[in-house]
Design an enzyme around this catalytic site. Structure first.
Site, PDB file in Angstrom:
ATOM      1  N   ARG A 154     -26.287 -15.945  15.442  1.00  0.00           N
ATOM      2  CA  ARG A 154     -25.848 -16.836  14.250  1.00  0.00           C
ATOM      3  C   ARG A 154     -24.748 -18.447  14.472  1.00  0.00           C
ATOM      4  O   ARG A 154     -25.158 -19.660  13.942  1.00  0.00           O
ATOM      5  CB  ARG A 154     -25.157 -16.189  13.026  1.00  0.00           C
ATOM      6  CG  ARG A 154     -27.146 -15.477  12.280  1.00  0.00           C
ATOM      7  CD  ARG A 154     -26.340 -14.107  11.388  1.00  0.00           C
ATOM      8  NE  ARG A 154     -25.548 -12.928  12.193  1.00  0.00           N
ATOM      9  CZ  ARG A 154     -25.275 -12.243  11.173  1.00  0.00           C
ATOM     10  NH1 ARG A 154     -25.542 -11.878  10.179  1.00  0.00           N
ATOM     11  NH2 ARG A 154     -24.130 -11.312  11.729  1.00  0.00           N
ATOM     12  N   HIS A 197     -33.771 -10.720  10.256  1.00  0.00           N
ATOM     13  CA  HIS A 197     -34.475 -10.435  11.353  1.00  0.00           C
ATOM     14  C   HIS A 197     -35.575 -10.441  11.496  1.00  0.00           C
ATOM     15  O   HIS A 197     -35.620 -10.072  12.552  1.00  0.00           O
ATOM     16  CB  HIS A 197     -34.053  -8.396  10.724  1.00  0.00           C
ATOM     17  CG  HIS A 197     -32.405  -8.257  10.562  1.00  0.00           C
ATOM     18  ND1 HIS A 197     -32.218  -7.371   9.390  1.00  0.00           N
ATOM     19  CD2 HIS A 197     -31.626  -8.386  11.222  1.00  0.00           C
ATOM     20  CE1 HIS A 197     -30.926  -7.159   9.830  1.00  0.00           C
ATOM     21  NE2 HIS A 197     -29.934  -7.761  10.722  1.00  0.00           N
ATOM     22  N   LYS A 255     -20.723   1.469  11.434  1.00  0.00           N
ATOM     23  CA  LYS A 255     -20.538   0.763   9.132  1.00  0.00           C
ATOM     24  C   LYS A 255     -20.680   2.039   8.401  1.00  0.00           C
ATOM     25  O   LYS A 255     -21.737   3.154   8.910  1.00  0.00           O
ATOM     26  CB  LYS A 255     -21.612   0.302  10.078  1.00  0.00           C
ATOM     27  CG  LYS A 255     -21.211  -1.338  10.661  1.00  0.00           C
ATOM     28  CD  LYS A 255     -22.370  -2.076  10.604  1.00  0.00           C
ATOM     29  CE  LYS A 255     -21.970  -3.228  11.264  1.00  0.00           C
ATOM     30  NZ  LYS A 255     -23.227  -3.911  11.839  1.00  0.00           N
ATOM     31  N   SER A 264     -26.662  -8.492   6.153  1.00  0.00           N
ATOM     32  CA  SER A 264     -27.071  -7.274   5.648  1.00  0.00           C
ATOM     33  C   SER A 264     -25.326  -7.336   4.738  1.00  0.00           C
ATOM     34  O   SER A 264     -25.892  -6.887   3.375  1.00  0.00           O
ATOM     35  CB  SER A 264     -27.184  -6.347   6.434  1.00  0.00           C
ATOM     36  OG  SER A 264     -28.251  -6.380   7.380  1.00  0.00           O
TER      37      SER A 264
HETATM   38  P1  ADP Z   1     -25.294  -4.188  13.711  1.00  0.00           P
HETATM   39  O1  ADP Z   1     -24.791  -3.223  13.532  1.00  0.00           O
HETATM   40  O2  ADP Z   1     -26.160  -3.998  15.105  1.00  0.00           O
HETATM   41  O3  ADP Z   1     -24.993  -5.755  14.284  1.00  0.00           O
HETATM   42  P2  ADP Z   1     -27.693  -5.932  12.633  1.00  0.00           P
HETATM   43  O4  ADP Z   1     -28.327  -4.816  11.720  1.00  0.00           O
HETATM   44  O5  ADP Z   1     -26.109  -6.365  11.542  1.00  0.00           O
HETATM   45  O6  ADP Z   1     -26.865  -4.764  13.567  1.00  0.00           O
HETATM   46  O7  ADP Z   1     -27.786  -7.118  13.535  1.00  0.00           O
HETATM   47  C1  ADP Z   1     -29.256  -6.417  14.273  1.00  0.00           C
HETATM   48  C2  ADP Z   1     -29.843  -8.113  15.611  1.00  0.00           C
HETATM   49  O8  ADP Z   1     -29.299  -9.234  14.041  1.00  0.00           O
HETATM   50  C3  ADP Z   1     -27.664  -8.766  15.346  1.00  0.00           C
HETATM   51  O9  ADP Z   1     -28.315  -9.343  16.643  1.00  0.00           O
HETATM   52  C4  ADP Z   1     -27.748  -9.609  14.440  1.00  0.00           C
HETATM   53  O10 ADP Z   1     -27.004 -10.923  15.453  1.00  0.00           O
HETATM   54  C5  ADP Z   1     -29.241  -9.482  13.866  1.00  0.00           C
HETATM   55  N1  ADP Z   1     -29.778 -11.022  13.025  1.00  0.00           N
HETATM   56  C6  ADP Z   1     -28.528 -10.453  11.853  1.00  0.00           C
HETATM   57  N2  ADP Z   1     -27.909 -11.204  10.784  1.00  0.00           N
HETATM   58  C7  ADP Z   1     -29.214 -12.618  11.191  1.00  0.00           C
HETATM   59  C8  ADP Z   1     -30.091 -13.055  10.873  1.00  0.00           C
HETATM   60  N3  ADP Z   1     -29.872 -13.714   9.609  1.00  0.00           N
HETATM   61  N4  ADP Z   1     -30.169 -14.226  11.972  1.00  0.00           N
HETATM   62  C9  ADP Z   1     -30.909 -13.255  12.513  1.00  0.00           C
HETATM   63  N5  ADP Z   1     -30.648 -12.349  13.616  1.00  0.00           N
HETATM   64  C10 ADP Z   1     -29.246 -11.865  12.714  1.00  0.00           C
END
Ligand code: ADP
Length: 162
Positions: free
Chosen positions: A90, A17, A41, A128
């Site tokens: 990703r 992130h 979630k 996450s």
């Molecule tokens: P959500 O619940 O909206 O999916 P996340 O916190 O899981 O929220 O992810 C937020 C954003 O960050 C999404 O666009 C996700 O694809 C991106 N993201 C999550 N992990 C990574 C990573 N390791 N590298 C790049 N982008 C990521």
């Protein structure tokens, strides 16, 4: 003023992130990291802890703000005058999920453009949910989360970033 919202659950915020935000800071005048309450979630960290953690990471980056929101991401963007939505990609699975959300958001808020940043190869396996599992089992997740974090922060009731 070009304002982008980077929405997510960020439970917890990872180096994946962080990398997406840092690589995007020069594309926009302001990036608002929107910590959203995702009803599908179940939460690990409280919204307050997520906010504290992310605010601490970006404390020296002036054009990055952190806010929480509940409700529709498009409404949050409108409230903040943002016409850019930032998302990280990703895998092809991410792409299919993100494509649907972006296309529906575009119908709901036609001025909104979703901007995708491809993850760095070394971050593509970081999620996450995996980091949460490691932390819950007291494994060492330090290399996947940014900021000066210790396990007390995740489990203690005292909401401070050390
Ligand atoms: P959500 O619940 O909206 O999916 P996340 O916190 O899981 O929220 O992810 C937020 C954003 O960050 C999404 O666009 C996700 O694809 C991106 N993201 C999550 N992990 C990574 C990573 N390791 N590298 C790049 N982008 C990521």
């Amino acid at each position: 003023m070009k304002i982008a919202v980077f929405p997510g659950s960020f439970d917890p915020f990872t180096i994946g992130h962080e990398s997406i935000v840092l690589r995007s800071v020069n594309l926009f005048d302001k990036i608002i990291i929107g910590v959203g309450l995702n009803t599908s979630k179940s939460g690990f960290l409280s919204m307050e802890k997520r906010m504290l953690l992310i605010s601490d990471i970006f404390k020296n980056v002036p054009n990055v703000e952190v806010k929480t929101y509940s409700g529709l991401t498009t409404d949050f963007c409108k409230e903040n005058n943002a016409v850019y939505l930032l998302r990280g990609l990703r895998t092809s699975a991410d792409f299919e999920y993100e494509r649907a959300i972006a296309q529906v958001n575009k119908v709901m808020y036609p001025e909104l453009e979703t901007v995708f940043i491809l993850t760095l190869p070394e971050h593509s396996a970081i999620s996450s949910s995996i980091v949460r599992e490691i932390i819950k089992h007291k494994g060492n997740a330090r290399m996947f989360v940014s900021g000066n974090i210790d396990y007390d922060f995740y489990f203690n009731t005292i909401d401070t970033v050390k």
